[in-house]
Structures are given as structure tokens and as C-alpha cells.
Write an enzyme that holds these catalytic residues in place. Structure first.
Site, PDB file in Angstrom:
ATOM      1  N   LEU A   1      -1.556  -9.740 -64.568  1.00  0.00           N
ATOM      2  CA  LEU A   1      -2.834 -10.111 -63.932  1.00  0.00           C
ATOM      3  C   LEU A   1      -3.811  -8.974 -64.135  1.00  0.00           C
ATOM      4  O   LEU A   1      -3.526  -7.848 -63.728  1.00  0.00           O
ATOM      5  CB  LEU A   1      -2.628 -10.248 -62.413  1.00  0.00           C
ATOM      6  CG  LEU A   1      -2.018 -11.513 -61.838  1.00  0.00           C
ATOM      7  CD1 LEU A   1      -1.868 -11.353 -60.332  1.00  0.00           C
ATOM      8  CD2 LEU A   1      -2.889 -12.731 -62.150  1.00  0.00           C
ATOM      9  N   HIS A   2      -4.927  -9.245 -64.769  1.00  0.00           N
ATOM     10  CA  HIS A   2      -5.931  -8.185 -64.866  1.00  0.00           C
ATOM     11  C   HIS A   2      -7.357  -8.692 -64.970  1.00  0.00           C
ATOM     12  O   HIS A   2      -8.288  -7.899 -65.005  1.00  0.00           O
ATOM     13  CB  HIS A   2      -5.634  -7.267 -66.054  1.00  0.00           C
ATOM     14  CG  HIS A   2      -6.006  -7.873 -67.371  1.00  0.00           C
ATOM     15  ND1 HIS A   2      -5.255  -8.847 -67.979  1.00  0.00           N
ATOM     16  CD2 HIS A   2      -7.071  -7.683 -68.171  1.00  0.00           C
ATOM     17  CE1 HIS A   2      -5.829  -9.209 -69.112  1.00  0.00           C
ATOM     18  NE2 HIS A   2      -6.941  -8.524 -69.259  1.00  0.00           N
ATOM     19  N   ARG A   3      -7.557 -10.028 -65.024  1.00  0.00           N
ATOM     20  CA  ARG A   3      -8.927 -10.556 -65.125  1.00  0.00           C
ATOM     21  C   ARG A   3      -9.706 -10.174 -63.875  1.00  0.00           C
ATOM     22  O   ARG A   3      -9.211 -10.381 -62.754  1.00  0.00           O
ATOM     23  CB  ARG A   3      -8.922 -12.082 -65.194  1.00  0.00           C
ATOM     24  CG  ARG A   3      -8.347 -12.637 -66.414  1.00  0.00           C
ATOM     25  CD  ARG A   3      -9.385 -13.036 -67.451  1.00  0.00           C
ATOM     26  NE  ARG A   3      -8.722 -12.979 -68.722  1.00  0.00           N
ATOM     27  CZ  ARG A   3      -8.965 -12.108 -69.688  1.00  0.00           C
ATOM     28  NH1 ARG A   3      -9.923 -11.229 -69.565  1.00  0.00           N
ATOM     29  NH2 ARG A   3      -8.279 -12.104 -70.788  1.00  0.00           N
TER      30      ARG A   3
ATOM     31  N   ARG B   1      -6.487  -1.624 -63.596  1.00  0.00           N
ATOM     32  CA  ARG B   1      -7.521  -2.296 -62.778  1.00  0.00           C
ATOM     33  C   ARG B   1      -6.884  -2.951 -61.548  1.00  0.00           C
ATOM     34  O   ARG B   1      -7.396  -2.854 -60.429  1.00  0.00           O
ATOM     35  CB  ARG B   1      -8.203  -3.369 -63.642  1.00  0.00           C
ATOM     36  CG  ARG B   1      -9.211  -4.206 -62.929  1.00  0.00           C
ATOM     37  CD  ARG B   1      -9.665  -5.334 -63.839  1.00  0.00           C
ATOM     38  NE  ARG B   1     -10.673  -4.950 -64.800  1.00  0.00           N
ATOM     39  CZ  ARG B   1     -11.976  -4.838 -64.541  1.00  0.00           C
ATOM     40  NH1 ARG B   1     -12.435  -5.065 -63.336  1.00  0.00           N
ATOM     41  NH2 ARG B   1     -12.833  -4.508 -65.480  1.00  0.00           N
TER      42      ARG B   1
ATOM     43  N   ASP C   1      -2.877 -14.188 -66.682  1.00  0.00           N
ATOM     44  CA  ASP C   1      -4.282 -14.548 -66.910  1.00  0.00           C
ATOM     45  C   ASP C   1      -4.772 -13.935 -68.217  1.00  0.00           C
ATOM     46  O   ASP C   1      -5.964 -13.911 -68.494  1.00  0.00           O
ATOM     47  CB  ASP C   1      -5.170 -14.154 -65.726  1.00  0.00           C
ATOM     48  CG  ASP C   1      -5.149 -12.666 -65.416  1.00  0.00           C
ATOM     49  OD1 ASP C   1      -4.581 -11.880 -66.207  1.00  0.00           O
ATOM     50  OD2 ASP C   1      -5.719 -12.290 -64.376  1.00  0.00           O
TER      51      ASP C   1
END
Ligand code: UD1
Length: 377
Positions: A212-214, A247, A287
Site C-alpha cells: 500500500l503506498h498510493r 510513505r 494498490d
């Protein structure tokens, strides 16, 4: 034959690296090319950048622009400013960019303003969601590039609809899958499964991989907590490995969100370890764009935690299902996979490990055509 064609190849962020590796390898194999590698320094951590160079045998970049992190405007502006003198110094015949990160659009803009043609590898992908920074980068880069290399039919259709000339567009397959097929045998030798307790002498346990990083999923604490709530419910049934992007780590540290003990949070992995886990997983939840493609090539079920994808062939032909971010829907889709009802899929046309060869062949024809024109004058 003397070197015909000097190409500056741009990389900036992690997903650029598996895309550039086969292209550089192929250019190095052909005496006609002089490839120069420029790293913008958008990603700079050992495990987001250097480990990929080492494991994939990508040569040291001749230049590192050292732009680092910043707002979109800062990052884009720094690449623009710092790449221009490199283009002046080397006077390349072409600038080649890959993917859709800020470095991709910035280097393309600098090049075309100097009259240097641009080739875009992974052209034409569209999520039609302009709130994604990558979508802006994709649309703008494709409008600037003279050579557009596409991975799937939908990308070709998008480019034609946007008025790009047919003869600029080349459907060549997927360089990311070139890397996957090339490195898969090496990845299987990784000991990451043993270290995480997912593999022993008897084989692999059932497990999942999460990334997950969006910004739309991780920049809001409420959104991230909601998603991790769904993942916790799946982690009741099987361990889930979660290599955490910086992030996302920053948000987790600030918010102190708790998670299920079977959700194994680890630092970002190198290419071979990640490929080893992905290829042996029962399920990927992600994502990322690249992982939708890699799971399709590996025939591993993928649940994409987004409402759209710029890579529709992974849904129509591959193993990808868009489940969005609704927790009930995510958990139900994961249960289906665990019951053996995940999509099996088939590999899209031309995702065969030879995309870089096709791209370099097109570029060779361009170089030869250019030389012939020069001789005629
Ligand atoms: C960028 C790309 C995204 C790609 C992703 C893969 C853009 C607009 N986004 O997003 O398309 O999917 O890379 O990772 O180009 N950081 C580190 N170490 C690093 C680099 C970054 O700790 O080596 C941290 C910094 O706090 C930085 C944050 O990660 O502020 C985000 O990095 P950034 O390059 O801005 O965007 P990504 O989210 O990585």
C-alpha cells in the site's frame, strides 16, 4: 559499425528499475547504441534503489541528479533544472523514459524543449482518474513523446483517441515482465520465506502479500485504518506479509494504528525477495500498478484496492480483480480466493520476455533511417 545512437535513459523511482534493466541490457548488446543511464535520485534509500541496481545488474548511473523528496512541484522542477545541463553536455540522439513518475514527465519536458526526441516505454495507460499524480504524468509524457511503446491494446486505443499518430505507436509487450521472467529462477533461491516462517522443508504455507503506498489510500489516517481493519480480518485466516513503503510507514508511525499479529510488517524488500514471495503467495492485495501486472504474469490472484486501473488487461485477461476500498468487499473477495475460487487468468499477448528486444529493434530502425537521411543530404 560505429555507434549510431546515443540514448540517455532516465530512472527515478523504484518501479522504473525493473523496466530499465532489460532495456539497458539489450542496448549494451548492440554495438550501434551508446546507452547512458541517469538517475534523478527521486528515490535514494538503499532498499528503494541501490539493492535493485545490484540484484538486477543495472550498471551504476553515469549521473545522479540527487533531487530527493519534495512536493510534486519541487521534485518535478528540480529534475527539469538539473537534467538540462546533462542533455547539453551529452547531446543524446534520444531520451528514453519509462513509467509514470515525476522524473518521467520532468525529463521528457526538458528533452523536447531542447529538440531532443523522447521515447516513452509503458505509453498509453490511463486510469481516467486525474486525481492520481501518475495519470497527469502519463497524459503529459505521451503528448510529448515521439516514440510510444505500449504494453496492451487498450493503451494503443487511448493514444489513438488522443490523436497520437498511428506510426508513433508500437505495441511491444511489457518490459517489467521481461525482468520477471529473467529473474524468477534467481528469486526462487531467496531464503526470505524461511526467514519469515512461511516456508520450510515441507514447502510453502498459505499466505498473502500486501503493498500500500498510493496517496489516496495511505495519506489519510482514517482511510489507512479502515483498509488495515479489512486486512486484519483476512490475517485471521492466513499470514500476510506487508513490506511497508516509507510513505506508509510515516503514516503508521504518526497514527499508531494497531494490527493483527499475523500481519507481518517488514521494511521494503529487494527485487528478488519480493518476487520470491509474490510468486509463492496465494493472494496479493495491492494498490500498485506493477504488481497487478506481475501477479497476472505469475498466475497469482490479485485484489487491487482501488476503484480503477490503468492496466485493464490484468482484469480482462489476468488474475486481477478491482475490489476498491470497501472493507466488506475486500474481505469477501479474499475469502473467495482462499476457497480456491480466485481468478486463474492467462498471460496477455507479447508478455513473453522479449519486449526490450522489440523496443531496441524499433530504435535501431530509427537510427538507421536517420543515418541514411544524413547520407542522402
Ligand atoms: C513514487 C511515484 C509512484 C510510484 C512510487 C513507488 C510519483 C508521483 N510517484 O511515489 O508513482 O508508484 O514512487 O514507490 O512520482 N522516501 C524515502 N526514501 C526514498 C524515497 C522516498 O523515505 O528513497 C519517502 C519520503 O518521505 C518521501 C516519500 O517517501 O516524501 C514519498 O516519496 P516520493 O518519491 O515523493 O513518492 P512515492 O510515494 O514513493
Amino acid at each position: 559499425m560505429s555507434r549510431l545512437y546515443k540514448i540517455i535513459n532516465i530512472v527515478g523511482a523504484r518501479p522504473n528499475l525493473p523496466k530499465i534493466a532489460p532495456l539497458i541490457r539489450e542496448m549494451q548488446r548492440r554495438p550501434e547504441f551508446e546507452p547512458i543511464l541517469v538517475h534523478t535520485g527521486q528515490h535514494y534509500d538503499e532498499n528503494l534503489s541501490k539493492v535493485f541496481f545490484r540484484q538486477m545488474g543495472i550498471p551504476e548511473p553515469q549521473v545522479n541528479l540527487g533531487v530527493g523528496s519534495g512536493t510534486h512541484a519541487e521534485q518535478t522542477a528540480e529534475v527539469l533544472k538539473r537534467v538540462e545541463p546533462i542533455l547539453v553536455r551529452h547531446r543524446p540522439d534520444l531520451v528514453l523514459v519509462v513509467g509514470d513518475v515525476n522524473s518521467t514527465i520532468a525529463a521528457s519536458l526538458a528533452a523536447v524543449k531542447m529538440g531532443i526526441p523522447v521515447a516513452h516505454v509503458e505509453a498509453g495507460l490511463r486510469s481516467f482518474d486525474r486525481s492520481m499524480p501518475e495519470e497527469i504524468n502519463r497524459v503529459l509524457t505521451d503528448s510529448l513523446a515521439e516514440y510510444l511503446f505500449a504494453t496492451e491494446d487498450a493503451a494503443v486505443d487511448n493514444l489513438l483517441r488522443e490523436g497520437r499518430p498511428r506510426d508513433c505507436i508500437h505495441l511491444v509487450g511489457n518490459v517489467m515482465i521481461d525482468s520477471l521472467l529473467h529473474f524468477l529462477p534467481f528469486a526462487q533461491q531467496s531464503s526470505v520465506g524461511d526467514e519469515l516462517g512461511l516456508h520450510n522443508g515441507k514447502g510453502w504455507r498459505t499466505f498473502g502479500v500486501l503493498t500500500l503506498h498510493r496517496p489516496s489510500n495511505v495519506d489519510s489516517m482514517e482511510k489507512l485504518a479502515e483498509l488495515l481493519g479489512a486486512i486484519d480480518a483476512i490475517a485471521e485466516k492466513m499470514p500476510i506479509v506487508f513490506p511497508v513503503h516509507p510513505r506508509t510507514q510515516r503514516q503508521l508511525t504518526q497514527s499508531g494504528i494497531k494490527h493483527h499479529p499475523q500481519l507481518l510488517l517488514i521494511p521494503p524488500l529487494g527485487y528478488l525477495d519480493f518476487l520470491c514471495l509474490l510468486s509463492n503467495a496465494t493472494l496479493a492485495l495491492t494498490d500498485s500498478g506493477g504488481i497487478q501486472e506481475e501477479t497476472t504474469a505469475l498466475s497469482v490472484a490479485c485484489l487491487t484496492l482501488r476503484d480503477n486501473t490503468e492496466r485493464p488487461v490484468t482484469v480482462t485477461h489476468g488474475t486481477n480483480t478491482l475490489v476498491g476500498t470497501n472493507p466488506t468487499r475486500i474481505v469477501a473477495a479474499a475469502e473467495q480466493v482462499l476457497q480456491g475460487e480466485g481468478k486463474k487468468g492467462r498471460t496477455p499477448a507479447l508478455w513473453d520476455g522479449h519486449a526490450a528486444e522489440r523496443i531496441v529493434e524499433v530504435l535501431l530502425q530509427v537510427a538507421l533511417g536517420r543515418r541514411n537521411r544524413t547520407h542522402v543530404k
